[in-house]
Design a protein around this motif. Sequence first.
Motif, PDB file in Angstrom:
ATOM      1  N   ASP A   1      -8.093   7.439  15.017  1.00  0.00           N
ATOM      2  CA  ASP A   1      -9.545   7.336  14.899  1.00  0.00           C
ATOM      3  C   ASP A   1     -10.213   8.397  15.765  1.00  0.00           C
ATOM      4  O   ASP A   1      -9.550   9.106  16.511  1.00  0.00           O
ATOM      5  CB  ASP A   1     -10.022   5.910  15.200  1.00  0.00           C
ATOM      6  CG  ASP A   1      -9.875   5.491  16.653  1.00  0.00           C
ATOM      7  OD1 ASP A   1     -10.310   6.251  17.550  1.00  0.00           O
ATOM      8  OD2 ASP A   1      -9.338   4.392  16.882  1.00  0.00           O
ATOM      9  N   HIS A   2     -11.526   8.501  15.651  1.00  0.00           N
ATOM     10  CA  HIS A   2     -12.206   9.615  16.300  1.00  0.00           C
ATOM     11  C   HIS A   2     -12.174   9.531  17.827  1.00  0.00           C
ATOM     12  O   HIS A   2     -12.416  10.523  18.519  1.00  0.00           O
ATOM     13  CB  HIS A   2     -13.647   9.763  15.796  1.00  0.00           C
ATOM     14  CG  HIS A   2     -14.090  11.186  15.737  1.00  0.00           C
ATOM     15  ND1 HIS A   2     -15.093  11.647  14.922  1.00  0.00           N
ATOM     16  CD2 HIS A   2     -13.655  12.295  16.413  1.00  0.00           C
ATOM     17  CE1 HIS A   2     -15.255  12.950  15.093  1.00  0.00           C
ATOM     18  NE2 HIS A   2     -14.397  13.365  15.990  1.00  0.00           N
TER      19      HIS A   2
ATOM     20  N   ASP B   1     -18.841  15.561  10.320  1.00  0.00           N
ATOM     21  CA  ASP B   1     -18.806  14.102  10.442  1.00  0.00           C
ATOM     22  C   ASP B   1     -20.011  13.502   9.718  1.00  0.00           C
ATOM     23  O   ASP B   1     -21.052  14.138   9.586  1.00  0.00           O
ATOM     24  CB  ASP B   1     -18.882  13.730  11.949  1.00  0.00           C
ATOM     25  CG  ASP B   1     -18.283  12.373  12.264  1.00  0.00           C
ATOM     26  OD1 ASP B   1     -18.288  11.488  11.390  1.00  0.00           O
ATOM     27  OD2 ASP B   1     -17.797  12.206  13.391  1.00  0.00           O
TER      28      ASP B   1
ATOM     29  N   HIS C   1     -14.463   4.778  18.913  1.00  0.00           N
ATOM     30  CA  HIS C   1     -14.676   5.892  17.996  1.00  0.00           C
ATOM     31  C   HIS C   1     -16.153   6.171  17.722  1.00  0.00           C
ATOM     32  O   HIS C   1     -16.476   7.075  16.953  1.00  0.00           O
ATOM     33  CB  HIS C   1     -13.854   5.729  16.709  1.00  0.00           C
ATOM     34  CG  HIS C   1     -14.418   4.776  15.705  1.00  0.00           C
ATOM     35  ND1 HIS C   1     -14.063   4.824  14.379  1.00  0.00           N
ATOM     36  CD2 HIS C   1     -15.293   3.755  15.820  1.00  0.00           C
ATOM     37  CE1 HIS C   1     -14.695   3.869  13.725  1.00  0.00           C
ATOM     38  NE2 HIS C   1     -15.438   3.214  14.577  1.00  0.00           N
TER      39      HIS C   1
ATOM     40  N   ASP D   1     -14.093  14.809  11.287  1.00  0.00           N
ATOM     41  CA  ASP D   1     -13.919  13.417  10.865  1.00  0.00           C
ATOM     42  C   ASP D   1     -13.909  13.452   9.339  1.00  0.00           C
ATOM     43  O   ASP D   1     -14.846  13.940   8.712  1.00  0.00           O
ATOM     44  CB  ASP D   1     -15.081  12.563  11.383  1.00  0.00           C
ATOM     45  CG  ASP D   1     -14.866  11.080  11.105  1.00  0.00           C
ATOM     46  OD1 ASP D   1     -14.323  10.744  10.025  1.00  0.00           O
ATOM     47  OD2 ASP D   1     -15.235  10.265  11.959  1.00  0.00           O
TER      48      ASP D   1
ATOM     49  N   THR E   1     -10.571   6.241   4.339  1.00  0.00           N
ATOM     50  CA  THR E   1     -11.055   6.305   5.705  1.00  0.00           C
ATOM     51  C   THR E   1     -11.750   5.000   6.049  1.00  0.00           C
ATOM     52  O   THR E   1     -12.109   4.231   5.158  1.00  0.00           O
ATOM     53  CB  THR E   1     -11.989   7.518   5.886  1.00  0.00           C
ATOM     54  OG1 THR E   1     -12.241   7.713   7.274  1.00  0.00           O
ATOM     55  CG2 THR E   1     -13.301   7.338   5.147  1.00  0.00           C
TER      56      THR E   1
ATOM     57  N   GLU F   1      -9.433  10.032  11.330  1.00  0.00           N
ATOM     58  CA  GLU F   1      -9.926   8.915  10.509  1.00  0.00           C
ATOM     59  C   GLU F   1      -9.351   8.863   9.087  1.00  0.00           C
ATOM     60  O   GLU F   1      -9.863   8.123   8.241  1.00  0.00           O
ATOM     61  CB  GLU F   1     -11.470   8.912  10.446  1.00  0.00           C
ATOM     62  CG  GLU F   1     -12.150   8.750  11.801  1.00  0.00           C
ATOM     63  CD  GLU F   1     -12.086   7.314  12.373  1.00  0.00           C
ATOM     64  OE1 GLU F   1     -11.569   6.416  11.689  1.00  0.00           O
ATOM     65  OE2 GLU F   1     -12.564   7.124  13.506  1.00  0.00           O
TER      66      GLU F   1
END
Lengths: 316, 316, 316, 316, 316, 316
Positions: free
Chosen positions: E131-132, E154, E170, E241, E253, E286
């Motif tokens: 994840d971010h 993103d 995240h 992302d 995602t 993601e």
Amino acid sequence: MSHGYESGRLDLPFVGICTFGKYPLCLDWDNIQADVAVLGAPFDLGTQWRSGSRSGPRAIREASTLFSFGHAGAYDHEDDAVYLPAETTRIVDIGDADMIHTDTTRSHANIELGVRKILAAGAIPVVLGGDHSINIPCINAFYDQGPIHIVQIDAHLDFVDERHGVKNGHGSPMRRAAEKPYVMGLSQFGIRNVSSTAREGYEDARRMGSDILSVRQIRKLGVDAVLERVPAGSRYYVTIDIDGFDPSIAPGTGTPSHGGFMYYEVLELLAGLAKRGKIVGVDLVEVAREYDPAGVTSILAAQILLNLIGRILDAR
Amino acid sequence: MSHGYESGRLDLPFVGICTFGKYPLCLDWDNIQADVAVLGAPFDLGTQWRSGSRSGPRAIREASTLFSFGHAGAYDHEDDAVYLPAETTRIVDIGDADMIHTDTTRSHANIELGVRKILAAGAIPVVLGGDHSINIPCINAFYDQGPIHIVQIDAHLDFVDERHGVKNGHGSPMRRAAEKPYVMGLSQFGIRNVSSTAREGYEDARRMGSDILSVRQIRKLGVDAVLERVPAGSRYYVTIDIDGFDPSIAPGTGTPSHGGFMYYEVLELLAGLAKRGKIVGVDLVEVAREYDPAGVTSILAAQILLNLIGRILDAR
Amino acid sequence: MSHGYESGRLDLPFVGICTFGKYPLCLDWDNIQADVAVLGAPFDLGTQWRSGSRSGPRAIREASTLFSFGHAGAYDHEDDAVYLPAETTRIVDIGDADMIHTDTTRSHANIELGVRKILAAGAIPVVLGGDHSINIPCINAFYDQGPIHIVQIDAHLDFVDERHGVKNGHGSPMRRAAEKPYVMGLSQFGIRNVSSTAREGYEDARRMGSDILSVRQIRKLGVDAVLERVPAGSRYYVTIDIDGFDPSIAPGTGTPSHGGFMYYEVLELLAGLAKRGKIVGVDLVEVAREYDPAGVTSILAAQILLNLIGRILDAR
Amino acid sequence: MSHGYESGRLDLPFVGICTFGKYPLCLDWDNIQADVAVLGAPFDLGTQWRSGSRSGPRAIREASTLFSFGHAGAYDHEDDAVYLPAETTRIVDIGDADMIHTDTTRSHANIELGVRKILAAGAIPVVLGGDHSINIPCINAFYDQGPIHIVQIDAHLDFVDERHGVKNGHGSPMRRAAEKPYVMGLSQFGIRNVSSTAREGYEDARRMGSDILSVRQIRKLGVDAVLERVPAGSRYYVTIDIDGFDPSIAPGTGTPSHGGFMYYEVLELLAGLAKRGKIVGVDLVEVAREYDPAGVTSILAAQILLNLIGRILDAR
Amino acid sequence: MSHGYESGRLDLPFVGICTFGKYPLCLDWDNIQADVAVLGAPFDLGTQWRSGSRSGPRAIREASTLFSFGHAGAYDHEDDAVYLPAETTRIVDIGDADMIHTDTTRSHANIELGVRKILAAGAIPVVLGGDHSINIPCINAFYDQGPIHIVQIDAHLDFVDERHGVKNGHGSPMRRAAEKPYVMGLSQFGIRNVSSTAREGYEDARRMGSDILSVRQIRKLGVDAVLERVPAGSRYYVTIDIDGFDPSIAPGTGTPSHGGFMYYEVLELLAGLAKRGKIVGVDLVEVAREYDPAGVTSILAAQILLNLIGRILDAR
Amino acid sequence: MSHGYESGRLDLPFVGICTFGKYPLCLDWDNIQADVAVLGAPFDLGTQWRSGSRSGPRAIREASTLFSFGHAGAYDHEDDAVYLPAETTRIVDIGDADMIHTDTTRSHANIELGVRKILAAGAIPVVLGGDHSINIPCINAFYDQGPIHIVQIDAHLDFVDERHGVKNGHGSPMRRAAEKPYVMGLSQFGIRNVSSTAREGYEDARRMGSDILSVRQIRKLGVDAVLERVPAGSRYYVTIDIDGFDPSIAPGTGTPSHGGFMYYEVLELLAGLAKRGKIVGVDLVEVAREYDPAGVTSILAAQILLNLIGRILDAR
């Protein structure tokens, strides 16, 4: 391995590159140093229904990482035994045989080469299919290894001689094997329902020395009685078509056939076999990730293989 | 058809046997009476990534029944036109070419036979793949039909000459076509990103007369300018690899390539082509149901084909 | 069939148009010449949980092509018998009954018409649902055929009389059947767990002559003892709700209920029934492709139906 | 709400019961106190292709919880505005209308009752389908509310008058609406491709006052010009068929139609509409979870609805 | 590599162990010899909606093998350039950082260690999330590398300071980055719709030097004008992302957000960036295989990364 | 509930908001008035393989609505008993514990708070996981409730003490429980195959008072003999890891393990337990919707829980 962590790694199953069981990768086929060597054979040009089993090796490898928990080996509380103890287990993954799309003959030849390299290194080949036709080059590679007896777990007899010129599709491997002078006999377990092999195929098989048992027949006989029918003290080659298992636990395959084996039925049979003689080669075929949305089929394949390998090495 | 209903049938799309567009089935290949004949070519032994396109013909046929609403033909309010009017539209589905597993040569030969039968009947062949290698026998079948120009919708150039002895895989059809004396040129539209064709393949293609345009180049030029580059008044063979479309609308294919065409971009190009010359053959390849959970890819294939056929027949 | 191949076709299961078992299509309902006629009833307006069973007929037809291997009939090595021998087997697929969306009454009427046409031709109807409410018109069509005994394989009793005005939903078919003067009794096998039928429904069923057995009760009794409870020498109508099977092998259905039958349990019951009397009609309902990602449910449906038909024809 | 946490809750989107947007549940329909009330209408007996839209309300509700981040309202950095500010937003979820399986008339009546209760409370109804036929009872409920203009986002015209006696299926809602004396006109946006409405349906629609625009036509015109064609200052009822969007972002629906709207195209249209007059009712239909494996369709539905509601309330 | 084939291998994409792009595996982190080193960071404890991004590294690695066609490098016909030429490209895959379940702090520390090892070797780190939140340790590892400018692709701003004690989830990486003295600024591209960052977060971001642009704003500006806003000649860290892309091409995602970038929009931006300054680090986060049934999301991730790496190395 | 229908509601399972079993929602945790209170614990930071069990509570709640048929309670024809009779059954759903992403300690604390609130109200807690680590705070909450005996249904022993500092992951709950002074013993049923617990874990477990039985051992012993091994008349806490069941019926979980329990094996064990002593708490963990495409796993979870609750309340 110098990973740079001072305190070692936790190495959870979902972490890391997917080799079989997270065992070391050995891409130098002339330098295999192991007791067991795993080879992928992602070939699916031999299928007569839905394709996809070329995804088998990658799917099984990934699933096998789930079982890499056992840093200290795999403890089985029912047997009160540790299988695959880290210190003495020598398993390598030698990657995949090279596939030539459109070309069955040369793809098969490449599989045969891989198995020969493993045998030349004195290791037991464990081949991940691909469709069941990949058994043909595997058996070919044993031409100079002495006599073998084949134990097949499968829903289908796979005993078609030739149809429309096809001799090496996934409906024929057991026929091809039975023709070899070094194949002394076949135990064909789990066979059931309609498939590509017609009545004559069954008659040929019986004539050529096959012992054919359905799942229901095996359940009635019991594991011990079934094992009694396999010649004792032989060198066994085990070929597992995942569709020998019930579609409930092995949906991810080309030709599911209802009424199949459950997990322990096969494990107990194979564990008994490992004690009854010497298992010298293994293939597991027909896993197709495309039909395995929950991943249980590739988990089944990995689980049965790791348990079988553990018992083979333990029996030595 | 005497179905026994006094008042006719509502015949909703989800009802009934799946022939293409619910048009009649004609299994007697020596007695095809139609303007357009649809042939399935469920061959996927030529793929270099994930297999599955053998499921294409069945998937497209089922999806095509969604468009059988138009008992009175298909009214297009943007064109204010009725395509495929019931009274004059003669389309038949002639089933599938016979496939020989493990054997590319003979499976291809059977596809070629089917296309020849259609051509012999004076109908336009519309072939449902299978992987793109099925274009090879399709083009072969045109050997005695006079010159053709090929218009390809695709992400990939498919111009590999030979690699490891493979000449008829799904990476080579356009190369094979370009070699034919009766193929006058190729318009290769949508080509983008990395794939099996290396730099030399592109150079060969250009040398052999290809006009190669990417999706971005086509967007910049506009439909009319692109059509201008196709020789006018020719006999066109259209080959549509579903991966020419964007993965967002065509996920169900072996080798999706991002940055592809949207629906109307292709429809407008093909509609223009139908007016610019004579479309004499069509194939649509690489639909694989295994990767199409929502069915949008096979719906796309059916939608573009029915619209294209409507415009071909309308242009006559 | 003049397919234009000199040497016949290999006709692999994945090739060709999907009629049931690849048997001939007969869309002229006034000219059915067969021993068994298969009708699709893609109706799902009667469901109380998730919809989708309208996809059943197409899913089962496609799955059934997997079993078209047996050109020379289906050889069963356990019985050492060939079922469905090509030369004497007369099966046709007559397509689907016409469905009228939003309208239960008229859709049901169209199903009834189809079954009547089959009966008028002297053939055994095999109807592919659709939800279990399609059993209602099927049974209606038998109004002039003499007495029948119903054998139901199901998780649910389906004996709701009326709730909020609904009398013909998928929770009521067995109640509707029990009300017919020509239905002499019901054997309701596999019934388990909570469902739409409340305690009174069970009491009504027992009072109206039902023999209700759960899966566990049947396992305890054994196949022979269960068959003993079915009146011998009768004319049986078999209705198979796929959810009678365990969700492990039949996930693709609206209302899965855990603890169900495995494949051979049902096959042995039905094979015994085919010998005990005369099976005069069959329906198989509630297959929904939407919940069957690996296709095992439609394969199960096709497998049980083809085996049942084989045994019915064999028993004649 | 007294949850027992001293410090409040973080209340992440994946936590908690799924009401629409996590707004309060109000099951007492005679005591609705809100500006907007959300009603589920899980009815799918009106579909002509694949069923499943009864799963829409639950799917959309769950997806909508993803957008419950904005405790302090939803900040839109492009507009530099906070929509749905917590302190002044009064939205309730009143659950689902009662469905009667097999019975279209009574299920529709129950939906109409729910909408009437909302209108009686002075709130704006937002109805979650279900198939598009649920628009019929929604519009019926407005019979005493004064004149409305309908703005439809859809791939299909839905203007079938009657076929085989069916008047209230999902192919007819706009026809039914156009017949109402209080429906002053229709703006039908996104209409494209072949569907159940034949040429006459289009002619009827135009005659009865519809303004029909395809996606391509709308793109050419631009948002402002399109809005200009909608009568200003009216009371609008907005009906959104999710298949008005492109299948790439809305695969989870019964009848996907390629070439549809992308997200912002619709949002900008509806945001403009909210300023141009007064939106008095909304429905969003045809979301079917069965075909939405990644959940993007229900996320789209929730996203467009929450943004639309925010703009409706902001415009007040 | 001594694979035992005399004539080399065809090495089709579906064959072989899945390292990134089939580049060599280097598990000795103190001996990395490469220009680019790829590290997996399968961490998903920081997600606020659906989990699963721990599957990202394995999914992306497998997808990346599709692009290993280019033995002679990747020929791009639009640029008429060969990227990643075999002879000069030095890329290695160093496996995954060790993850500690339940423990964010230590898992993050292990990611940071991996990035530091790469930097110490003078290679460019390319990190596969997860994840971010894994961006946080990545940026931490740059603490001694000199000033960097962050370019983020993103849907979400990810600028939450702290909520309920959470600072490293995240929703916060860009805030954490902005706090670093060596982060000179942020270009936040693709930001749209509601998410965890409230109005204050946006205000903080702008105050701390962020340039925030939505997809629509970027489309209006054009690539060149957008690039102009990024400080020229800087050292860029690129964080992608996958939800910056549209859900149509990136359904796989956790938190899809409609209205996102299409493929070439991002590629052109990043290709321009590679020429405008020096890209010193990359992460892509993601990707979650669980929501990617057709595999298009991981293919997108692999495609954009390989193209970006090609352009970074080309720009040197 | 005043829903505004004069004649009551049919309230089909697919209709309405998803609380557990459609029982009332009680969000005021200081005012729980019920015999059983259901709490969601959507926590999955403790998993060592694939994540996703945070989706468990929502999946189980939705599945549980399938069993809301029984307005008059659930009639079980095998027991001839009505369980959960409407008039006397007091069950509430109290929603989910608040989750703090990245933070195991505080998420666990919030779960413990919820269980404490339920216990304080004198109700039996039924907790829906989440991964098995959520059992840790559940057991913690019983610290002042008197002695309990734990009965675990699971494939895995979950008896890891500590690895790399992790003590509260999903591999450790039974170890943590065994350490409590008020946990008098553990019955660990279904344990099989390799997993995270090594040999020492088993030895510790046995030493600390565990009775460990595999599925095969339990089958050999029979239900009655197994129950005999559980101390009679005790207060039992039942923890059900869904992977205790066979993957064929419970594919939707993180770590499926072949060879597991079938439905009635567990039901009969738990039904017997409900009579043998007093069940004072229940959790069911590890359901992950991501791997449950047909929904059978969440249906299994709901089915076993509702039947267990029915038997607990019946035994009072």
